[in-house]
Motif scaffolding. Sequence first.
Motif, PDB file in Angstrom:
ATOM      1  N   ILE A 351       0.836  -1.204   0.000  1.00 56.06           N
ATOM      2  CA  ILE A 351       0.000   0.000   0.000  1.00 56.06           C
ATOM      3  C   ILE A 351       0.871   1.255   0.000  1.00 56.06           C
ATOM      4  N   LYS A 352       1.931   1.250   0.810  1.00 54.28           N
ATOM      5  CA  LYS A 352       2.819   2.420   0.863  1.00 54.28           C
ATOM      6  C   LYS A 352       3.528   2.639  -0.467  1.00 54.28           C
ATOM      7  N   LEU A 353       3.927   1.548  -1.138  1.00 57.37           N
ATOM      8  CA  LEU A 353       4.604   1.683  -2.427  1.00 57.37           C
ATOM      9  C   LEU A 353       3.655   2.234  -3.492  1.00 57.37           C
ATOM     10  N   ILE A 354       2.413   1.759  -3.472  1.00 57.08           N
ATOM     11  CA  ILE A 354       1.434   2.240  -4.455  1.00 57.08           C
ATOM     12  C   ILE A 354       1.153   3.726  -4.260  1.00 57.08           C
ATOM     13  N   LEU A 355       1.088   4.154  -3.012  1.00 60.14           N
ATOM     14  CA  LEU A 355       0.777   5.556  -2.718  1.00 60.14           C
ATOM     15  C   LEU A 355       2.020   6.439  -2.673  1.00 60.14           C
ATOM     16  N   PHE A 356       3.220   5.847  -2.858  1.00 62.34           N
ATOM     17  CA  PHE A 356       4.455   6.622  -2.693  1.00 62.34           C
ATOM     18  C   PHE A 356       4.554   7.822  -3.636  1.00 62.34           C
ATOM     19  N   PRO A 357       4.217   7.697  -4.919  1.00 65.74           N
ATOM     20  CA  PRO A 357       4.315   8.882  -5.794  1.00 65.74           C
ATOM     21  C   PRO A 357       3.490  10.055  -5.279  1.00 65.74           C
TER      22      PRO A 357
END
Length: 533
Positions: A351-357
């Motif tokens: 989830i954090k990687l998907i929302l990172f941008p």
Amino acid sequence: MEQQNDLQKRLLLALVLSFLVFVVFDMFMPKTPKNIDENVTATTQAQTTPITQQQTPKVVNGSTAQVIQPAVQNAAPVSTVKALTTVTSDRFIYTIDELGRIAQVKLLEKKYEYEGKKLELLKSSWVKPLEIRFADTALNTEALKTPYTTTTETVDLNSDIRKVILTQKLSSTTVTKELTFYKDGHYDININLSEPAQYFITTGQRPDADHTRYMVVQGSLIRKSNGVVEIVEDGDSEGSLSIPNAEFAAAFDRYFSSILYNFEKSLAVSTLTVDEENALVFIQGEQSFALHGYIGPKESEILANINPKLTDAIEYGWFTFISKPLFKVLEWFHALVGNWGWAIVLVTLLIKLILFPLSYKGMMSMQKLKDLAPKMKEIKEKYGKDPQKMNAQMMEMYKKNGANPMGGCLPLILQIPIFFAIYRVLLNAVELQGAEWMLWITDLSLKDPFFVLPILMGASMWYQQKITPNTMTDPMQQKIFQWLPVVMTLFFVTFPAGLVLYWLVNNIFTIVQQFVINNAFEKQKAAKAAVKK
């Protein structure tokens, strides 16, 4: 303009507080019936009529529904009935009584034990699964007093004996129930009447096996042939509901469910209100009637192996449309690593990687706003008496420096519904019962016995605040924000360890993100300074 400067922090504060309100409301407030389809969850009020008239379920003939007179007048269950047949497996023991009902289900797996005893799912005084009610009042009264006979007293699923035939001889008809049981907890039932008579068969009242204080969704659930799921939560049923085109009907609590289903032929399902405004589900039978059933834990893998549609019996509440795919991802990670705790960690990371941008842009914007705070103060002092000009100067400054006061809002807005959804998953997933993680966490569905996770969660939240840029100037808001880690720690002390683990890991990954972004911002500043020189 001060409101713009503090927008992100105020939004975060509002969202955290709204989460607390959501959880408190979810735990302690009464529920309302809901309709849930595959993509949308919405609340609906069931059409009802008073049960005080001692009505029966609605009988559906073709497209016409008509009310049959008191067939189910004995709403009070018959509980003092002798055992007739016992069905045993490695995982459970079913007890069938002399009225041809599944009178009790005992789960043998250690993870389901409660207070050192094997867990029993059914409350002794409630209506039991497979009880038949007739439309004819006299026949119904007779049926509730006449015992069945059986072809065998023992069904052992570790042997070849998996079938039992129950027979009840009534004055005007003979009822035969042929039951075939399977190790995964599902069974086939064939009902035959020697002479035709209108009757209903019930899932029984829901399992009563949740001993926690959480007010999770429980009650009756009906899946229609179009995929829409109708739910009548306990305490919200005030009469009767008729659905002529159902695929399955279930009575459920937090972790367990009693289900009757047929995916080849539509079922006519009705509900009646019993004690405490709970719904009791009935399926209209036929002279020769084939049906399937399941009673046991709402384990996704077991239900999917029986029939993928049965996974709709797993209820996540308002956020089902997000929770369901989230659980699929969690399940996939569990299959990969073999541990539910590490699966939660990996889902959080994903989830954090998907929302990172989005998080990157938001956090960079907050860094710029922090650096612009002195200039904001100057503009406020200079143009404070002219709000319109002050706003114009602020907007010009934002544009010149590439700062966006709204930049940090979107990641926060996206994370909150995701958290609500995963909150539901981790609260309702029976798979977490007895699931170990680390040495001291032996059950992710229970609170951390030593409060290690809540304390670490609070500490990580405090440290996250410390390294996050802050432009908040309101003293009251600052105090509230400073105390939030303490409030959240106290709030999470009794939460399931799996849920606290998610929040802790989310905080840790956010801290790592903040360090990365802080470092990137300092490098950008240094590069710009070098160019100016």
